[in-house]
Design a protein around this motif. Structure first.
Motif: not given
Length: 160
Positions: A29, A42, A44-45, A47
């Protein structure tokens, strides 16, 4: 595992594990903010776990730790083979937290990636650099990296 000395501490580089996912996401990020696409970020953990640690990982991550804190990442994936029947390693993201820059962390990450590429018989490591990121270009040149004079980056955006 590769270790590279820094002035006061050592950066230890190793493949990421489930316990590292939060730190990896935070650095991904931070890179998105640095490169200006954070509004489109987009990942996420879940993912990272599904695609990086699942039964058929689509990418890998080397993490660099200093004093037990993850301060850098090298996200990479593999093109299994091309014209020479050898794999190519693609360095998708290299990021070192600002406080850890200038302490050989990035160099340790790239050296570990080079060791990985050598171990699988890869013919090259390839990556992209923002046109405006002169410090990154100087860093990569210091590692004997160079801009590709033959190929230019193109894209076809898919709306969806």
């Amino acid at each position: 595992m590769t270790a590279t000395p820094s002035p006061a501490r050592k950066a230890v580089v190793r493949p990421f594990e489930r316990r590292d996912v939060g730190a990896v996401l935070a650095l991904m990020r931070a890179l998105a903010v640095f490169e200006g696409y954070d509004d489109e970020f987009r990942v996420t953990e879940a993912d990272i776990v599904d695609h990086g640690l699942g039964p058929s990982p689509r990418f890998g991550v080397f993490v660099a730790e200093v004093d037990g804190v993850i301060v850098g990442i090298a996200v990479h994936y593999l093109i299994p083979w091309t014209y020479d029947l050898k794999p190519v390693v693609v360095l998708k993201e290299l990021y070192v937290a600002e406080a850890a820059r200038g302490k050989s962390v990035g160099r340790a990450l790239v050296e570990r990636l080079r060791d990985h590429a050598t171990s699988i018989g890869a013919s090259a490591i390839k990556w992209t650099v923002l046109h405006s990121n002169m410090p990154a270009k100087a860093f990569y040149r210091s590692l004997d990296g160079r801009a590709d004079d033959t190929w230019e980056l193109w894209k076809l955006t898919i709306d969806g």
